[in-house]
Each structure stands twice: as C-alpha cells, then as structure tokens.
Design an enzyme around this catalytic site. Sequence first.
Site, PDB file in Angstrom:
ATOM      1  N   HIS A  51       0.577  -1.374   0.140  1.00 33.17           N
ATOM      2  CA  HIS A  51       0.272   0.018   0.463  1.00 33.17           C
ATOM      3  C   HIS A  51       1.028   1.550  -0.174  1.00 33.17           C
ATOM      4  O   HIS A  51       2.114   1.051   0.408  1.00 33.17           O
ATOM      5  CB  HIS A  51      -0.994   0.101   1.128  1.00 33.17           C
ATOM      6  CG  HIS A  51      -1.790  -0.945   1.900  1.00 33.17           C
ATOM      7  ND1 HIS A  51      -2.720  -1.692   0.349  1.00 33.17           N
ATOM      8  CD2 HIS A  51      -1.801  -2.155   2.564  1.00 33.17           C
ATOM      9  CE1 HIS A  51      -2.747  -2.903   0.971  1.00 33.17           C
ATOM     10  NE2 HIS A  51      -2.537  -2.851   1.592  1.00 33.17           N
ATOM     11  N   GLU A  75      -1.262  -0.489   8.421  1.00 26.05           N
ATOM     12  CA  GLU A  75      -2.584  -0.485   9.517  1.00 26.05           C
ATOM     13  C   GLU A  75      -1.685  -1.916   9.557  1.00 26.05           C
ATOM     14  O   GLU A  75       0.044  -1.867  10.249  1.00 26.05           O
ATOM     15  CB  GLU A  75      -2.824  -2.024   7.770  1.00 26.05           C
ATOM     16  CG  GLU A  75      -2.133  -2.689   7.411  1.00 26.05           C
ATOM     17  CD  GLU A  75      -2.959  -3.419   6.397  1.00 26.05           C
ATOM     18  OE1 GLU A  75      -3.767  -3.301   5.586  1.00 26.05           O
ATOM     19  OE2 GLU A  75      -2.158  -4.747   5.342  1.00 26.05           O
ATOM     20  N   HIS A  83       3.973  -7.458   1.672  1.00 22.21           N
ATOM     21  CA  HIS A  83       2.972  -8.170   2.888  1.00 22.21           C
ATOM     22  C   HIS A  83       1.904  -9.248   1.795  1.00 22.21           C
ATOM     23  O   HIS A  83       1.802  -9.218   0.892  1.00 22.21           O
ATOM     24  CB  HIS A  83       2.021  -7.439   3.775  1.00 22.21           C
ATOM     25  CG  HIS A  83       1.825  -6.555   3.041  1.00 22.21           C
ATOM     26  ND1 HIS A  83       1.704  -5.386   3.007  1.00 22.21           N
ATOM     27  CD2 HIS A  83      -0.527  -6.709   3.411  1.00 22.21           C
ATOM     28  CE1 HIS A  83       0.440  -4.890   2.473  1.00 22.21           C
ATOM     29  NE2 HIS A  83      -0.452  -6.049   2.826  1.00 22.21           N
ATOM     30  N   ARG A 117      -1.060  -5.486  -5.774  1.00 21.13           N
ATOM     31  CA  ARG A 117      -1.122  -6.534  -6.375  1.00 21.13           C
ATOM     32  C   ARG A 117      -0.196  -6.698  -6.763  1.00 21.13           C
ATOM     33  O   ARG A 117      -0.135  -6.005  -8.237  1.00 21.13           O
ATOM     34  CB  ARG A 117      -2.084  -7.048  -6.854  1.00 21.13           C
ATOM     35  CG  ARG A 117      -3.361  -7.455  -6.099  1.00 21.13           C
ATOM     36  CD  ARG A 117      -3.857  -8.613  -6.922  1.00 21.13           C
ATOM     37  NE  ARG A 117      -5.595  -8.339  -6.472  1.00 21.13           N
ATOM     38  CZ  ARG A 117      -6.444  -8.455  -6.921  1.00 21.13           C
ATOM     39  NH1 ARG A 117      -6.080  -7.897  -8.335  1.00 21.13           N
ATOM     40  NH2 ARG A 117      -7.753  -8.228  -7.079  1.00 21.13           N
TER      41      ARG A 117
END
Length: 269
Positions: free
Chosen positions: A68, A84, A139, A159
């Site tokens: 991200h 996050e 991740h 992605r």
Amino acid sequence: MESCFKFKKSVHAALWGSESWEISAHSADPSVIADGEQKKRRLNEIYPDFPLLFKVIDAKTRLSVQVHPNEETCKVTGGEPKTEMWCALSDGPIYAGLKPGTSAADVEAAVRSGKFEELLVRHEAKFGDVFFIPGGLVHAIGDGVRLYEVQQSSNTTFRLYDWGRVGADGKPRELHIEKGLQAIDYSLPVPVPCKSLDTPFFKFSQEHVLGASILSTRADEFLALYTAKGEIDLDGKRVMERTSVLIPPSSTCELFGSDSILFLTRFWA
C-alpha cells in the site's frame, strides 16, 4: 449521544475467502448502526472525518502479495495512504517484509519467474501476535489465517504477485507492478511480532477481562473494541464474541466480562 455503537455486519466475499468491514466510514462501505437512537444511520454521516477502518479477514487461501502507498508515495501512485496492523485470531503463516538486500530488480524478476515467496519473510503467527504493516511494506496473509485488522481509512491496494491463480472468469487477476514498485519502501525493517502497538495513527492493546471495570474516552479520542474471545456486557448491552463496538469521544461505559479477551484501539477524533 449514546455511549457506544454496535453495527450491522458487512461481509465482503473474495476469491481467497472473506473480509468483514467491522467499523467503517469509508465511502466504499460505511457501517450502519444496528440499534439505539442512531439506528440505521451510517457512521460517515455522524463522523465524516473518521480516520480508521476495522476488518476481520478470513483467508481460506493465501492473499496476493501486495503493498500500500504511504502519505508520500501516494502523491506519485495515486490512491489513499494505508498503514495497518494485524492481530492474529488463529495460528498460521504471515508474510511481512522483504528479506534484507532485496532490490526493485529482484522484485521484478520474482514476478516474472514465479519465485516471489523466496523474497518474503515468513512468520508463524500465533493467536494474539501483532504485526505492524506500514505503507510501503510488502506483505501477504497465508492460507487458513484469520486476523483482526486496524488500518487507515483507505481502499488502495497494489498487487505485486498472485501466486499464479486466476479469477472467477478464468483469467489472471490484474497486477499493479509499476505502482507497486513505486510504493515499496526498501528501508522498512521486517516486523517483529508483539502484543501491543503505539503508532502515529492509533494505540492497540489486548485486555483479559475478569470482572467489572470502566472504559472512558477523552473529548478528542475514540475507542474501538473487539471481543476476540468470550462475550461482555457494556453499559447494559450484551456484546457477543467476535463483535465490534465503537465508543465515541467523551463517553464512559461500564464493562463486565468473565474470562474474555478484548482488542482495544484508541485513536484520535
């Protein structure tokens, strides 16, 4: 204003499993209040600048390898910044971070060769293990893992690799190689599992509840609560296991639990 809010469940089905948007003011799927004076109102109507999004992810099979953007790289890639954290609700594999020395050329080569897993750091997560995933960290969530996620209110994912699988249409899912490479921060350390976090965006802790206590919030903070194990009573409301509750600013709640485990996230209004 009520002292706490419960929400209607909103579960999103995916190729790899499902994710429940537990507490959200994001325009993609704002949470709907389930009971009380504010019943049927959307959270973003009450708090349009609500900063976080809470999810429970149930990965039947592994998720794509992804990254991200953060506050700086999203100026180049577009989209919304997304830092996050994950707290494991089951034991299983977590991929978080690239092995030291990995370069952009290595990432591009791994996408072509199908050997991306060789670049990833694999962790064997146990219930209650917490992983910090800042924007820019590569991740993936492994097979059969359930976890609780706290993130910035963002719906941007790039992605990098999808393990060679295809979508419902029989075709490979879209990858975002160029933007993903721009979003990676190679200076980020590999996460070390912990039990609590204090980040610029939120503070996360776990509490084993045995008996009665008081939960309160200041005028400038929210408290999100998730019943990871067992049920509780919160200001006379029965809160079942695997349920999220939001306590708004300037609130005080009486809490009672018997051998319950709560996830508590404090963040700023």
